[in-house]
Structures are given as structure tokens and as C-alpha cells.
Design an enzyme around this catalytic site. Sequence first.
Site, mmCIF file in Angstrom:
data_model
loop_
_atom_site.group_PDB
_atom_site.id
_atom_site.type_symbol
_atom_site.label_atom_id
_atom_site.label_comp_id
_atom_site.label_asym_id
_atom_site.label_seq_id
_atom_site.Cartn_x
_atom_site.Cartn_y
_atom_site.Cartn_z
ATOM 1 N N ASP A 34 0.869 -1.189 0.000
ATOM 2 C CA ASP A 34 0.000 0.000 0.000
ATOM 3 C C ASP A 34 0.898 1.229 0.000
ATOM 4 O OD1 ASP A 34 -3.325 0.158 1.217
ATOM 5 O OD2 ASP A 34 -2.201 1.866 0.428
ATOM 6 N N ASP A 52 2.818 2.727 -4.493
ATOM 7 C CA ASP A 52 1.735 3.567 -5.006
ATOM 8 C C ASP A 52 1.091 2.773 -6.139
ATOM 9 O OD1 ASP A 52 1.440 7.027 -6.094
ATOM 10 O OD2 ASP A 52 0.301 5.264 -6.742
ATOM 11 N N TYR A 142 -16.777 7.706 -9.061
ATOM 12 C CA TYR A 142 -16.436 6.355 -8.619
ATOM 13 C C TYR A 142 -17.159 5.329 -9.490
ATOM 14 C CZ TYR A 142 -16.049 2.436 -5.302
ATOM 15 O OH TYR A 142 -15.800 1.222 -4.700
ATOM 16 N N LYS A 146 -15.548 2.717 -12.188
ATOM 17 C CA LYS A 146 -15.722 1.266 -11.984
ATOM 18 C C LYS A 146 -16.398 0.637 -13.212
ATOM 19 C CE LYS A 146 -13.722 0.611 -8.018
ATOM 20 N NZ LYS A 146 -12.485 -0.200 -7.947
ATOM 21 N N ILE A 172 -19.733 -2.667 2.480
ATOM 22 C CA ILE A 172 -19.101 -3.718 3.286
ATOM 23 C C ILE A 172 -19.003 -3.260 4.739
ATOM 24 C CG2 ILE A 172 -17.073 -5.184 3.597
ATOM 25 C CD1 ILE A 172 -18.544 -5.697 0.976
#
Length: 320
Positions: A34, A52, A142, A146, A172
Site C-alpha cells: 500500500d 503507489d 467512482y 468502476k 461492506i
Amino acid sequence: MSKVLIIGACGQIGTELILKLRSLYGNDNIIASDIKEGNEELMNSGPFETIDATDREAIVKAIEKHQVKEVYLMAAMLSATAEKYPIKGWDLNMDSLLIVLELAKDKYIDKLYWASSMAVFGPTSPKDSTPQATIMEPTTVYGISKLTGEHWCNYYHNRYGVDVRSIRYPGIISWKTLPGGGTTDYAVEIFYEAISSGKYESFLSEETTLPMMYMDDAIKATIGIMNAKAEDIKVRTSYNLSAMSFSPKELAEAIKNIIPEFEISYKPDSRQAIADSWTRSIDDSVARQDWKWQNDFDLNDMVETMIKSLRIKLSKTEAK
Ligand code: VAH
């Protein structure tokens, strides 16, 4: 066992995916990465690389150093944050995907997982039992990123034979790691407040019903689709996935069954418009048919587990 690299390992799903994969396949076979280090449990349980997700050279270096053959790309800028930084959100979500798709095409890796989202559905999508294939006109950065990503995955599979698999996650809910920048985050925050203060002000209105899932089911599905036979993966954009749908009001009622004194109030903010553009429930029958997906947690199972686990976590935090 092929070695696995998780890009975006310190996020809400990535953190728990790492821990589950390490418990299944051995710590040293699962490389976490990460842009910043993760929690103590993740950092102490196996190899970590600072990467990155838009840095191709860093990803190639980690693949070659650890002889990685599978990549899970979990890094993304989520819905609410991407509305604040549209171009940064697009760049992160798209550049990172195209890097790993190209690496798969060029045989650096054999198999790729990429996280999509129910955010690909928009105001013109059917609101209830939203089908696997339907009208998809997302109105958020977003969701646009996606949906575009899903078509890139399908293109690389059909044109170059890339074995890329993907799931459209609902909201989630987990207790180990806080979510960051999502519209469904209220469904996690509410538990922390129910336990610590006994009241919560929801940033979504009481009737805002959204598809949701407990983290253990999301992890089960993610590993399940990656372990499925390639010939069983008939959808190479991304699979609908679901477990339950509820509103803040219904979630609060379920919490009150365990914490009777809990009180909820409502003060919708800019995230309400995002939630209103999404669907209320999702038909995931294609995933259940193709690779035998089934959820284990319903609303009451999730609430009971969240409260029990968070009470332990928060008591340990207080004890420190
Ligand atoms: C978000 N939790 O709220 C994420 C998720 C479907 C929602 O992708 O942006």
C-alpha cells in the site's frame, strides 16, 4: 502455491483479505502493499512493500522480487472522496487497473482480481433486484470509473486472454478496519457510536435502503471467485454480489434488539445524493450459479457479530 500481491492491502477490504489469505496459504506467500503501512496485525504477519498503485515500476519490482503470479487490485478512491477530487479519483482507479491489466497481458502475472462496486448502477438502473446485465448510467466519478474498468477487464480478457476476475461489492461492514470515504460508511460508524455513546446521527435519511454485506462474506466471495475454474467465470466485466439490503432505520432497529437504549437521528449530507443514485437491492443469481456463491451472514447475524467484536476491540483500546 503461487505468490500473491495485494495492492491496496491497508484499506477496509484489503486488510482482512491479507489476513485471511495468509491464514490459508502461509504468511510469506502473501505480499501486502500500500502507499502507507497498515495496522500492527497486518504489518507483523508477513511481507510488506510500500507501493503507489499508479507506480508501474514499483509494482513490477515487487512482482519480480517475490516471484508473484497473482495480483489482487484493491486500491481505489471511493465514492464520497472521488466526488471531492474527481480527476484524482479517475486517475487512481483507472491508471492502477490499466497497469495491472497490461502486466497480465505481458505475462508478468497469471491471474488478476479487481474490485468493482454496485456504484456502477445509476438512477436509471432498476432499483430492486438489479440484474447482472441492465441499464448502467452511473452519475458518480467512482461509478463511472468502476463501469469503465469493468469494460477494460472484459476487453483484456477477450482480446488478450487475460484471466481477470471481478466482483461488484455492495457496502461492506467490518470491525477490524474503518472504511474510508464511502457512502455506505454510516453502516460501520453506527456501531462504534452505538457502543461508545449510545447515539448516532446518520448522514443518510432513514429510508435509504442499500445493498450491504458483512466483511467475512466479502472475503469468502473474493477468494471464491479467484479459486473458481476459469471456465466457470462466464462474466468478465464484474459479478453482481449481495447478501442483504437495509436502511439506516432498519439497521438501528436491529441494533436496538441488543442495545435497547440506542438512539438514531438523521442529518443527510452530500452523500445522500450518491446513495439515491444507487439501487436498493441486487440480484446476484448469476454468481450463485456460475461459481456457487452464497452468503453466510444476514442482518441480525452481522449486527450480533459487529457488536460482540467491537465491544472487545473498544475495551482493549480503552485499557491501553
Ligand atoms: C462506497 N463502500 O460507499 C463503497 C462501496 C458500493 C459502495 O463501493 O463508496
